[in-house]
Design an enzyme around this catalytic site. Structure first.
Site, PDB file in Angstrom:
ATOM      1  N   ASP A   1       0.856  -1.175   0.000  1.00  0.00           N
ATOM      2  CA  ASP A   1       0.000   0.000   0.000  1.00  0.00           C
ATOM      3  C   ASP A   1       0.894   1.228   0.000  1.00  0.00           C
ATOM      4  O   ASP A   1       1.979   1.204   0.580  1.00  0.00           O
ATOM      5  CB  ASP A   1      -0.928   0.025   1.224  1.00  0.00           C
ATOM      6  CG  ASP A   1      -2.149   0.908   1.001  1.00  0.00           C
ATOM      7  OD1 ASP A   1      -3.179   0.399   0.523  1.00  0.00           O
ATOM      8  OD2 ASP A   1      -2.065   2.109   1.291  1.00  0.00           O
TER       9      ASP A   1
ATOM     10  N   ASP B   1       4.349   3.183  -3.856  1.00  0.00           N
ATOM     11  CA  ASP B   1       3.401   3.600  -4.892  1.00  0.00           C
ATOM     12  C   ASP B   1       3.726   2.837  -6.167  1.00  0.00           C
ATOM     13  O   ASP B   1       4.849   2.923  -6.680  1.00  0.00           O
ATOM     14  CB  ASP B   1       3.550   5.104  -5.110  1.00  0.00           C
ATOM     15  CG  ASP B   1       2.485   5.677  -6.019  1.00  0.00           C
ATOM     16  OD1 ASP B   1       2.000   4.950  -6.912  1.00  0.00           O
ATOM     17  OD2 ASP B   1       2.145   6.861  -5.855  1.00  0.00           O
TER      18      ASP B   1
ATOM     19  N   ASN C   1      -4.555  -4.725  -7.459  1.00  0.00           N
ATOM     20  CA  ASN C   1      -5.763  -4.102  -6.929  1.00  0.00           C
ATOM     21  C   ASN C   1      -5.622  -2.593  -6.742  1.00  0.00           C
ATOM     22  O   ASN C   1      -6.621  -1.883  -6.689  1.00  0.00           O
ATOM     23  CB  ASN C   1      -6.120  -4.759  -5.587  1.00  0.00           C
ATOM     24  CG  ASN C   1      -7.204  -4.000  -4.840  1.00  0.00           C
ATOM     25  OD1 ASN C   1      -8.385  -4.088  -5.184  1.00  0.00           O
ATOM     26  ND2 ASN C   1      -6.815  -3.233  -3.824  1.00  0.00           N
TER      27      ASN C   1
ATOM     28  N   TYR D   1     -11.987   7.220 -15.886  1.00  0.00           N
ATOM     29  CA  TYR D   1     -11.940   6.009 -15.064  1.00  0.00           C
ATOM     30  C   TYR D   1     -12.435   4.804 -15.849  1.00  0.00           C
ATOM     31  O   TYR D   1     -11.808   3.731 -15.845  1.00  0.00           O
ATOM     32  CB  TYR D   1     -12.790   6.217 -13.809  1.00  0.00           C
ATOM     33  CG  TYR D   1     -12.789   5.053 -12.852  1.00  0.00           C
ATOM     34  CD1 TYR D   1     -11.729   4.847 -11.973  1.00  0.00           C
ATOM     35  CD2 TYR D   1     -13.859   4.154 -12.814  1.00  0.00           C
ATOM     36  CE1 TYR D   1     -11.729   3.790 -11.089  1.00  0.00           C
ATOM     37  CE2 TYR D   1     -13.870   3.096 -11.933  1.00  0.00           C
ATOM     38  CZ  TYR D   1     -12.800   2.912 -11.072  1.00  0.00           C
ATOM     39  OH  TYR D   1     -12.808   1.839 -10.201  1.00  0.00           O
TER      40      TYR D   1
ATOM     41  N   LYS E   1     -10.192   1.537 -16.856  1.00  0.00           N
ATOM     42  CA  LYS E   1     -10.583   0.195 -16.423  1.00  0.00           C
ATOM     43  C   LYS E   1     -10.807  -0.728 -17.632  1.00  0.00           C
ATOM     44  O   LYS E   1     -10.473  -1.916 -17.585  1.00  0.00           O
ATOM     45  CB  LYS E   1     -11.845   0.262 -15.560  1.00  0.00           C
ATOM     46  CG  LYS E   1     -11.604   0.775 -14.148  1.00  0.00           C
ATOM     47  CD  LYS E   1     -10.732  -0.191 -13.365  1.00  0.00           C
ATOM     48  CE  LYS E   1     -10.517   0.219 -11.939  1.00  0.00           C
ATOM     49  NZ  LYS E   1      -9.669  -0.741 -11.185  1.00  0.00           N
TER      50      LYS E   1
ATOM     51  N   THR F   1     -17.718  -0.388   0.676  1.00  0.00           N
ATOM     52  CA  THR F   1     -16.412   0.000   1.200  1.00  0.00           C
ATOM     53  C   THR F   1     -16.568   1.304   1.970  1.00  0.00           C
ATOM     54  O   THR F   1     -17.608   1.973   1.913  1.00  0.00           O
ATOM     55  CB  THR F   1     -15.391   0.202   0.079  1.00  0.00           C
ATOM     56  OG1 THR F   1     -15.844   1.290  -0.753  1.00  0.00           O
ATOM     57  CG2 THR F   1     -15.234  -1.054  -0.765  1.00  0.00           C
TER      58      THR F   1
END
Length: 269
Positions: free
Chosen positions: A41, A69, A96, A163, A167, A198
């Protein structure tokens, strides 16, 4: 030298962007399935927190945090060195890590916003896959690569232009690499979450920027997916026996894409 806490036959998974949300659920599920898990992360504290949960009450740690990163080539190389020094192998890579886009009309688009999304979602995924795949999977002639895409990249969204495009590009990369690296015994698949419960989605609902009632009405199962729902499909795709399943994108969306209409969906039950 591989750390002596590695047991013969143990498999190792790397999950990027796993400090929270869907990524953390995937890390937990893979650990429960018997994998050693590297939790990456960009927020190192979040990665350490998830690993603390996974290593709690264990005599030998099964989770290893990595702060970095994935848009930074040096961070990806550091991730590879960390895994090599500790466990010496990677069997499963889950791409992810990602960022979102605030809904806006196309006339408000800027080049900087598009570049940022493509850097993280497409270039970061490709760079991380290249490093981990060539370092650990091609020589071993085995590997499972799983990209976390989105249903928005499958059906489009007039408010999420960059986005959705990024994707969709991730999904096509999944297909091209699956066709290329099958010769190395490596499968490449994608899981496409729909709207998922989430913290980010909950915050959008609290701010009035997302109507969860309308979302449930539009979804045939009348429910949003959970991180665990996504994680179960990832764990399935990671299984060693799934060598013939490659190049697919599986939506986990309660039937959102199957329904295919703009209006309210009929609820099941």
């Amino acid at each position: 030298m591989v750390n002596e806490d590695m047991v013969s036959g143990d498999r190792v998974a790397v999950v990027t962007g796993a400090g929270g949300g869907i990524g953390a659920s995937i890390a937990v599920a893979l650990a429960a399935a018997g994998y050693r898990v590297v939790v990456n992360d960009r927020n190192g504290d979040n990665a350490i927190h998830v690993c603390g949960r996974l290593n709690e009450n264990r005599t030998r740690p099964i989770a290893l945090p990595h702060a970095g990163d994935i848009t930074d080539p040096a961070a990806i190389a550091d991730l590879s060195r960390l895994v090599e020094a500790r466990w010496g192998r990677v069997d499963v890579l889950v791409n992810n890590a990602g960022i979102g886009e605030a809904p806006r009309p196309f006339e408000d688009m800027t080049a900087d916003r598009v570049r940022k999304l493509l850097d993280v979602l497409l270039l970061g995924t490709m760079m991380c896959t290249h490093q981990i795949g060539t370092d650990f999977m091609i020589g071993a002639r085995y590997g499972r690569i799983i990209n976390v895409t989105s249903v928005v990249g499958m059906v489009g969204d007039p408010r999420l232009h960059a986005y959705a495009a990024a994707k969709a590009a991730q999904a096509m990369f999944t297909k091209t690499l699956a066709a290329d690296w099958a010769r190395h015994g490596i499968t490449v698949n994608a899981v496409a979450p729909g709207y998922t419960r989430t913290d980010t989605v909950a915050q959008l609902v609290r701010e009035g920027r997302l109507d969860d009632v309308a979302l449930r009405r539009r979804t045939p199962t009348a429910a949003l997916s959970s991180g665990d729902d996504i994680a179960r499909v990832v764990t399935f795709l990671a299984e060693p026996d799934n060598g013939q399943l490659t190049g697919v994108e599986i939506p986990v969306d309660g039937g959102w894409t199957a329904y295919g209409a703009a209006g309210p969906a009929a609820h099941v039950g």
